[in-house]
Write an enzyme that holds these catalytic residues in place. Structure first.
Site, PDB file in Angstrom:
ATOM      1  N   ALA A  15     -39.402 -24.082 -14.734  1.00 26.43           N
ATOM      2  CA  ALA A  15     -38.002 -23.815 -15.088  1.00 26.43           C
ATOM      3  C   ALA A  15     -37.823 -22.594 -15.977  1.00 26.43           C
ATOM      4  O   ALA A  15     -36.738 -22.346 -16.485  1.00 26.43           O
ATOM      5  CB  ALA A  15     -37.408 -25.051 -15.757  1.00 26.43           C
TER       6      ALA A  15
ATOM      7  N   TYR B 124     -48.324 -20.980   2.506  1.00 27.78           N
ATOM      8  CA  TYR B 124     -47.018 -21.331   1.920  1.00 27.78           C
ATOM      9  C   TYR B 124     -46.230 -22.254   2.866  1.00 27.78           C
ATOM     10  O   TYR B 124     -45.677 -23.278   2.431  1.00 27.78           O
ATOM     11  CB  TYR B 124     -46.241 -20.045   1.639  1.00 27.78           C
ATOM     12  CG  TYR B 124     -44.924 -20.242   0.953  1.00 27.78           C
ATOM     13  CD1 TYR B 124     -44.858 -20.521  -0.414  1.00 27.78           C
ATOM     14  CD2 TYR B 124     -43.718 -20.127   1.656  1.00 27.78           C
ATOM     15  CE1 TYR B 124     -43.637 -20.694  -1.051  1.00 27.78           C
ATOM     16  CE2 TYR B 124     -42.498 -20.293   1.025  1.00 27.78           C
ATOM     17  CZ  TYR B 124     -42.461 -20.569  -0.327  1.00 27.78           C
ATOM     18  OH  TYR B 124     -41.249 -20.744  -0.963  1.00 27.78           O
TER      19      TYR B 124
ATOM     20  N   LYS C 210     -44.998 -26.079   2.147  1.00 21.66           N
ATOM     21  CA  LYS C 210     -43.568 -26.420   2.151  1.00 21.66           C
ATOM     22  C   LYS C 210     -43.257 -27.478   3.221  1.00 21.66           C
ATOM     23  O   LYS C 210     -42.410 -28.343   3.016  1.00 21.66           O
ATOM     24  CB  LYS C 210     -42.732 -25.155   2.347  1.00 21.66           C
ATOM     25  CG  LYS C 210     -42.822 -24.189   1.170  1.00 21.66           C
ATOM     26  CD  LYS C 210     -42.140 -24.764  -0.047  1.00 21.66           C
ATOM     27  CE  LYS C 210     -42.606 -24.211  -1.354  1.00 21.66           C
ATOM     28  NZ  LYS C 210     -41.979 -24.860  -2.517  1.00 21.66           N
TER      29      LYS C 210
HETATM   30  P1  NDP Z   1     -40.272 -17.626  -9.346  1.00 21.12           P
HETATM   31  O1  NDP Z   1     -41.531 -16.895  -9.055  1.00 21.12           O
HETATM   32  O2  NDP Z   1     -39.055 -16.868  -9.745  1.00 21.12           O
HETATM   33  O3  NDP Z   1     -40.545 -18.751 -10.462  1.00 21.12           O
HETATM   34  C1  NDP Z   1     -41.616 -19.627 -10.320  1.00 21.12           C
HETATM   35  C2  NDP Z   1     -41.599 -20.633 -11.437  1.00 21.12           C
HETATM   36  O4  NDP Z   1     -42.654 -21.584 -11.214  1.00 21.12           O
HETATM   37  C3  NDP Z   1     -41.851 -20.028 -12.806  1.00 21.12           C
HETATM   38  O5  NDP Z   1     -41.043 -20.705 -13.741  1.00 21.12           O
HETATM   39  C4  NDP Z   1     -43.329 -20.317 -13.062  1.00 21.12           C
HETATM   40  O6  NDP Z   1     -43.652 -20.445 -14.443  1.00 21.12           O
HETATM   41  C5  NDP Z   1     -43.444 -21.663 -12.387  1.00 21.12           C
HETATM   42  N1  NDP Z   1     -44.819 -22.038 -12.024  1.00 21.12           N
HETATM   43  C6  NDP Z   1     -45.663 -21.419 -11.158  1.00 21.12           C
HETATM   44  N2  NDP Z   1     -46.834 -22.077 -11.083  1.00 21.12           N
HETATM   45  C7  NDP Z   1     -46.716 -23.151 -11.905  1.00 21.12           C
HETATM   46  C8  NDP Z   1     -47.570 -24.200 -12.271  1.00 21.12           C
HETATM   47  N3  NDP Z   1     -48.809 -24.313 -11.750  1.00 21.12           N
HETATM   48  N4  NDP Z   1     -47.140 -25.127 -13.167  1.00 21.12           N
HETATM   49  C9  NDP Z   1     -45.890 -25.042 -13.720  1.00 21.12           C
HETATM   50  N5  NDP Z   1     -45.027 -24.057 -13.396  1.00 21.12           N
HETATM   51  C10 NDP Z   1     -45.441 -23.125 -12.520  1.00 21.12           C
HETATM   52  O7  NDP Z   1     -39.984 -18.490  -8.030  1.00 21.12           O
HETATM   53  P2  NDP Z   1     -38.624 -19.037  -7.380  1.00 21.12           P
HETATM   54  O8  NDP Z   1     -37.674 -19.417  -8.429  1.00 21.12           O
HETATM   55  O9  NDP Z   1     -38.204 -18.126  -6.329  1.00 21.12           O
HETATM   56  O10 NDP Z   1     -39.182 -20.345  -6.647  1.00 21.12           O
HETATM   57  C11 NDP Z   1     -38.968 -21.670  -7.115  1.00 21.12           C
HETATM   58  C12 NDP Z   1     -39.238 -22.633  -5.972  1.00 21.12           C
HETATM   59  O11 NDP Z   1     -38.342 -22.354  -4.910  1.00 21.12           O
HETATM   60  C13 NDP Z   1     -40.655 -22.513  -5.399  1.00 21.12           C
HETATM   61  O12 NDP Z   1     -41.139 -23.794  -5.064  1.00 21.12           O
HETATM   62  C14 NDP Z   1     -40.431 -21.711  -4.124  1.00 21.12           C
HETATM   63  O13 NDP Z   1     -41.392 -21.968  -3.156  1.00 21.12           O
HETATM   64  C15 NDP Z   1     -39.062 -22.215  -3.699  1.00 21.12           C
HETATM   65  N6  NDP Z   1     -38.365 -21.320  -2.792  1.00 21.12           N
HETATM   66  C16 NDP Z   1     -37.965 -20.077  -3.200  1.00 21.12           C
HETATM   67  C17 NDP Z   1     -37.302 -19.239  -2.319  1.00 21.12           C
HETATM   68  C18 NDP Z   1     -36.806 -17.885  -2.693  1.00 21.12           C
HETATM   69  O14 NDP Z   1     -36.348 -17.153  -1.818  1.00 21.12           O
HETATM   70  N7  NDP Z   1     -36.832 -17.500  -3.949  1.00 21.12           N
HETATM   71  C19 NDP Z   1     -37.061 -19.650  -0.924  1.00 21.12           C
HETATM   72  C20 NDP Z   1     -37.537 -20.970  -0.621  1.00 21.12           C
HETATM   73  C21 NDP Z   1     -38.141 -21.774  -1.530  1.00 21.12           C
HETATM   74  P3  NDP Z   1     -44.114 -19.158 -15.357  1.00 21.12           P
HETATM   75  O15 NDP Z   1     -42.863 -18.360 -15.594  1.00 21.12           O
HETATM   76  O16 NDP Z   1     -44.609 -19.774 -16.618  1.00 21.12           O
HETATM   77  O17 NDP Z   1     -45.127 -18.422 -14.563  1.00 21.12           O
END
Ligand code: NDP
Length: 248
Positions: free
Chosen positions: A13, A155, A159
């Protein structure tokens, strides 16, 4: 304030979609545990933003791909806020590449972070939710898990796995008034696209009938609906929020 007495965990988040979900649930009254992996400063800003609007929030560092750390996250939420009603499995990463050049670690990291984390957190949360006969689990999946995407076998598999997981768990826990749903996002403007070349982004844009990228807040609204009492009779559902890219 439809989540006034509710406690929510949002994984990943600190940025992007997870950040928008945490802010939306907080704005509507939920007490929110803001989970992050590395980016503490960004996570602190999310907590602060929720608190500034009168909401309750706290942060918790955990790699949710790790079973024990995910359990620790759920335990913390229950101890800190005294309950747990909503779990949003949002944390996710990409490690794109064609299969011939994809490293084993690229496969393992993505499955672990995107899919195993969903199992890890849900397993810990359902114990509590089933006991109290209330729960909302929402998994953030992708149209890539429905349509497939070249260069994303890892990926897309993670998903698609989340979708199967959502439906199976929905059947397992329905009798205890715990619902499990997924939101399948399309092209949403976040950091996750940083490594995708411009021509590939344009190609995706060309597949979207609404002719634009989505915003994280548009996913957050769908999550808030599934977390609310308005969705009390919805379970095992995949709500696609993608500007019309994937129509089945
Ligand atoms: P971002 O890269 O913007 O953010 C990813 C977030 O996940 C960050 O807060 C990061 O934390 C956290 N994170 C990554 N690895 C871990 C871990 N092992 N444990 C805890 N937290 C973790 O990604 P999005 O917001 O775009 O994606 C969020 C979700 O939405 C994902 O599941 C993605 O697959 C899905 N999604 C996104 C799409 C898009 O177009 N953006 C489309 C379809 C699905 P930190 O900041 O500390 O690294």
């Amino acid at each position: 304030m439809r989540f006034q007495d509710k406690v929510a965990i949002v994984t990943g988040a600190s940025r992007g979609i997870g950040r928008a979900i945490a802010l939306e649930l907080g704005r509507q009254g939920a007490s929110v545990v803001v989970n992050y992996r590395k980016n503490q400063q960004a996570a602190e800003e999310v907590v602060q933003a929720i608190q500034e609007t009168g909401g309750k929030a706290t942060l918790f560092q955990a790699d949710v791909g790790d079973f024990a750390q995910a359990e620790g996250l759920v335990k913390f939420a229950v101890e800190h806020f005294g309950d747990l009603h909503i779990l949003v499995n949002n944390a996710g990463i990409t490690r794109d590449g064609l299969i011939m050049t994809m490293k084993e670690t690229d496969w393992d990291d993505v499955i672990r972070t995107n899919l195993k984390s969903t199992f890890n957190c849900s397993r810990a949360a359902v114990r509590h939710m089933m006991r109290r006969r209330y729960g909302r689990i929402i998994n953030i999946t992708s149209v890539a898990g429905q349509m497939g995407n070249a260069g994303q076998t890892n990926y897309s598999a993670s998903k698609a796995g989340q979708i199967g997981f959502t439906k199976a768990l929905a059947r397992e826990v329905a009798a205890r008034n715990v619902t499990v749903n997924a939101v399948a996002a399309g092209y949403i403007e976040t950091d996750i696209w940083a490594s995708v070349p411009e021509d590939a982004r344009q190609a995706v844009l060309g597949m979207i009938p609404l002719k634009r990228k989505g915003q994280p807040e548009e996913i957050a609204k769908a999550v808030a609906y599934l977390a609310s009492d308005d969705a009390a009779y919805v379970t095992g559902h995949v709500l696609t929020v993608d500007g019309g890219m994937a129509m089945f």
